[in-house]
Design a protein around this motif. Structure first.
Motif, PDB file in Angstrom:
ATOM      1  N   PRO A   6       0.795  -1.243   0.000  1.00  0.00           N
ATOM      2  CA  PRO A   6       0.000   0.000   0.000  1.00  0.00           C
ATOM      3  C   PRO A   6       0.824   1.289   0.000  1.00  0.00           C
ATOM      4  O   PRO A   6       0.457   2.245  -0.682  1.00  0.00           O
ATOM      5  N   HIS A   7       1.947   1.327   0.715  1.00  0.00           N
ATOM      6  CA  HIS A   7       2.722   2.566   0.787  1.00  0.00           C
ATOM      7  C   HIS A   7       3.384   2.939  -0.547  1.00  0.00           C
ATOM      8  O   HIS A   7       3.866   4.047  -0.716  1.00  0.00           O
ATOM      9  N   GLU A   8       3.389   2.011  -1.518  1.00  0.00           N
ATOM     10  CA  GLU A   8       3.989   2.284  -2.828  1.00  0.00           C
ATOM     11  C   GLU A   8       3.032   3.008  -3.770  1.00  0.00           C
ATOM     12  O   GLU A   8       3.439   3.460  -4.838  1.00  0.00           O
ATOM     13  N   ASN A   9       1.746   3.104  -3.386  1.00  0.00           N
ATOM     14  CA  ASN A   9       0.736   3.827  -4.173  1.00  0.00           C
ATOM     15  C   ASN A   9       0.718   3.429  -5.649  1.00  0.00           C
ATOM     16  O   ASN A   9       0.730   4.285  -6.529  1.00  0.00           O
ATOM     17  N   GLN A  10       0.711   2.132  -5.915  1.00  0.00           N
ATOM     18  CA  GLN A  10       0.644   1.639  -7.286  1.00  0.00           C
ATOM     19  C   GLN A  10      -0.583   0.756  -7.435  1.00  0.00           C
ATOM     20  O   GLN A  10      -0.913  -0.019  -6.532  1.00  0.00           O
ATOM     21  N   GLY A  11      -1.242   0.861  -8.579  1.00  0.00           N
ATOM     22  CA  GLY A  11      -2.391   0.009  -8.843  1.00  0.00           C
ATOM     23  C   GLY A  11      -1.949  -1.386  -9.236  1.00  0.00           C
ATOM     24  O   GLY A  11      -0.752  -1.654  -9.395  1.00  0.00           O
ATOM     25  N   PRO A  12      -2.897  -2.286  -9.405  1.00  0.00           N
ATOM     26  CA  PRO A  12      -2.583  -3.654  -9.829  1.00  0.00           C
ATOM     27  C   PRO A  12      -1.932  -3.668 -11.211  1.00  0.00           C
ATOM     28  O   PRO A  12      -2.253  -2.844 -12.063  1.00  0.00           O
ATOM     29  N   SER A  13      -1.032  -4.620 -11.409  1.00  0.00           N
ATOM     30  CA  SER A  13      -0.325  -4.746 -12.680  1.00  0.00           C
ATOM     31  C   SER A  13      -0.455  -6.174 -13.197  1.00  0.00           C
ATOM     32  O   SER A  13      -0.187  -7.132 -12.468  1.00  0.00           O
ATOM     33  N   LEU A  14      -0.850  -6.315 -14.454  1.00  0.00           N
ATOM     34  CA  LEU A  14      -0.956  -7.626 -15.081  1.00  0.00           C
ATOM     35  C   LEU A  14       0.448  -8.122 -15.402  1.00  0.00           C
ATOM     36  O   LEU A  14       1.155  -7.538 -16.219  1.00  0.00           O
ATOM     37  N   VAL A  15       0.871  -9.195 -14.739  1.00  0.00           N
ATOM     38  CA  VAL A  15       2.215  -9.738 -14.909  1.00  0.00           C
ATOM     39  C   VAL A  15       2.235 -10.764 -16.037  1.00  0.00           C
ATOM     40  O   VAL A  15       3.113 -10.760 -16.892  1.00  0.00           O
ATOM     41  N   SER A  16       1.249 -11.651 -16.041  1.00  0.00           N
ATOM     42  CA  SER A  16       1.224 -12.744 -16.995  1.00  0.00           C
ATOM     43  C   SER A  16      -0.205 -13.252 -17.123  1.00  0.00           C
ATOM     44  O   SER A  16      -1.062 -12.932 -16.293  1.00  0.00           O
ATOM     45  N   PHE A  17      -0.449 -14.055 -18.152  1.00  0.00           N
ATOM     46  CA  PHE A  17      -1.778 -14.645 -18.313  1.00  0.00           C
ATOM     47  C   PHE A  17      -1.683 -15.913 -19.147  1.00  0.00           C
ATOM     48  O   PHE A  17      -0.704 -16.118 -19.863  1.00  0.00           O
ATOM     49  N   GLN A  18      -2.705 -16.756 -19.008  1.00  0.00           N
ATOM     50  CA  GLN A  18      -2.834 -17.978 -19.796  1.00  0.00           C
ATOM     51  C   GLN A  18      -4.224 -17.971 -20.407  1.00  0.00           C
ATOM     52  O   GLN A  18      -5.216 -17.789 -19.694  1.00  0.00           O
ATOM     53  N   THR A  19      -4.303 -18.179 -21.715  1.00  0.00           N
ATOM     54  CA  THR A  19      -5.592 -18.197 -22.406  1.00  0.00           C
ATOM     55  C   THR A  19      -6.002 -19.636 -22.702  1.00  0.00           C
ATOM     56  O   THR A  19      -5.244 -20.573 -22.457  1.00  0.00           O
ATOM     57  N   GLY A  20      -7.217 -19.807 -23.229  1.00  0.00           N
ATOM     58  CA  GLY A  20      -7.689 -21.131 -23.615  1.00  0.00           C
ATOM     59  C   GLY A  20      -8.004 -22.038 -22.441  1.00  0.00           C
ATOM     60  O   GLY A  20      -7.934 -23.258 -22.552  1.00  0.00           O
ATOM     61  N   LYS A  21      -8.373 -21.463 -21.326  1.00  0.00           N
ATOM     62  CA  LYS A  21      -8.694 -22.248 -20.134  1.00  0.00           C
ATOM     63  C   LYS A  21     -10.193 -22.557 -20.094  1.00  0.00           C
ATOM     64  O   LYS A  21     -10.985 -21.909 -20.749  1.00  0.00           O
ATOM     65  N   THR A  22     -10.553 -23.571 -19.301  1.00  0.00           N
ATOM     66  CA  THR A  22     -11.965 -23.918 -19.091  1.00  0.00           C
ATOM     67  C   THR A  22     -12.324 -23.610 -17.653  1.00  0.00           C
ATOM     68  O   THR A  22     -11.451 -23.343 -16.824  1.00  0.00           O
ATOM     69  N   ARG A  23     -13.619 -23.686 -17.359  1.00  0.00           N
ATOM     70  CA  ARG A  23     -14.072 -23.419 -15.994  1.00  0.00           C
ATOM     71  C   ARG A  23     -13.455 -24.424 -15.016  1.00  0.00           C
ATOM     72  O   ARG A  23     -13.233 -24.098 -13.854  1.00  0.00           O
ATOM     73  N   ASP A  24     -13.167 -25.649 -15.481  1.00  0.00           N
ATOM     74  CA  ASP A  24     -12.675 -26.700 -14.589  1.00  0.00           C
ATOM     75  C   ASP A  24     -11.155 -26.767 -14.477  1.00  0.00           C
ATOM     76  O   ASP A  24     -10.641 -27.520 -13.647  1.00  0.00           O
ATOM     77  N   ASP A  25     -10.414 -26.014 -15.275  1.00  0.00           N
ATOM     78  CA  ASP A  25      -8.946 -26.052 -15.186  1.00  0.00           C
ATOM     79  C   ASP A  25      -8.505 -25.547 -13.810  1.00  0.00           C
ATOM     80  O   ASP A  25      -8.970 -24.496 -13.354  1.00  0.00           O
ATOM     81  N   PRO A  26      -7.603 -26.270 -13.137  1.00  0.00           N
ATOM     82  CA  PRO A  26      -7.130 -25.800 -11.834  1.00  0.00           C
ATOM     83  C   PRO A  26      -6.304 -24.518 -11.976  1.00  0.00           C
ATOM     84  O   PRO A  26      -5.613 -24.324 -12.972  1.00  0.00           O
ATOM     85  N   LEU A  27      -6.401 -23.690 -10.980  1.00  0.00           N
ATOM     86  CA  LEU A  27      -5.649 -22.435 -10.934  1.00  0.00           C
ATOM     87  C   LEU A  27      -4.322 -22.726 -10.236  1.00  0.00           C
ATOM     88  O   LEU A  27      -4.287 -23.027  -9.049  1.00  0.00           O
ATOM     89  N   THR A  28      -3.230 -22.713 -11.009  1.00  0.00           N
ATOM     90  CA  THR A  28      -1.919 -23.071 -10.485  1.00  0.00           C
ATOM     91  C   THR A  28      -0.926 -21.933 -10.711  1.00  0.00           C
ATOM     92  O   THR A  28      -1.208 -20.993 -11.464  1.00  0.00           O
ATOM     93  N   TYR A  29       0.239 -22.050 -10.100  1.00  0.00           N
ATOM     94  CA  TYR A  29       1.291 -21.054 -10.263  1.00  0.00           C
ATOM     95  C   TYR A  29       1.778 -21.066 -11.708  1.00  0.00           C
ATOM     96  O   TYR A  29       1.966 -22.121 -12.307  1.00  0.00           O
ATOM     97  N   PHE A  30       1.984 -19.904 -12.264  1.00  0.00           N
ATOM     98  CA  PHE A  30       2.590 -19.786 -13.591  1.00  0.00           C
ATOM     99  C   PHE A  30       3.352 -18.485 -13.683  1.00  0.00           C
ATOM    100  O   PHE A  30       3.192 -17.597 -12.882  1.00  0.00           O
TER     101      PHE A  30
END
Length: 103
Positions: A79-103
């Motif tokens: 919080p003290h850095e006063n920065q908004g959220p930043s998109l670091v990475s993403f994975q496309t082509g996922k389904t509702r049932d795909d587990p959410l894992t580290y990437f």
């Protein structure tokens, strides 16, 4: 806001998305759209996991179409850095049932 079972450096259990997580997703929507070069009419957070680092990494499953999901990795600085959220990475082509894992 963190789930109770977060261990620094480790990923929390998968939790249902909250209004706060949806605000984070809304904040990075434009970053995602620019990177994939398309407009998303649906951009709804479904579930998430959190990792405490020097800030928080959020791993978020987002619905972008009827049967199309993406996984986002979003960094939220301390919080003290006063920065908004930043998109670091993403994975496309996922389904509702795909587990959410580290990437």
């Amino acid at each position: 806001m963190l789930p109770a079972a977060v261990v620094p450096g480790g990923l929390s259990e998968t939790q249902p998305a909250t209004p706060e997580i949806q605000r984070i997703v809304d904040a990075v929507k434009q970053q995602f759209e620019i990177r994939v070069n398309k407009i998303c009419h649906i951009f709804t957070a479904i579930v998430y996991r959190a990792q405490v680092v020097a800030g928080i990494n959020y791993f978020i499953k987002v619905q972008v179409a009827d049967d199309d999901y993406v996984h986002l990795r979003v960094f939220q600085a301390l919080p003290h850095e006063n920065q908004g959220p930043s998109l670091v990475s993403f994975q496309t082509g996922k389904t509702r049932d795909d587990p959410l894992t580290y990437f």
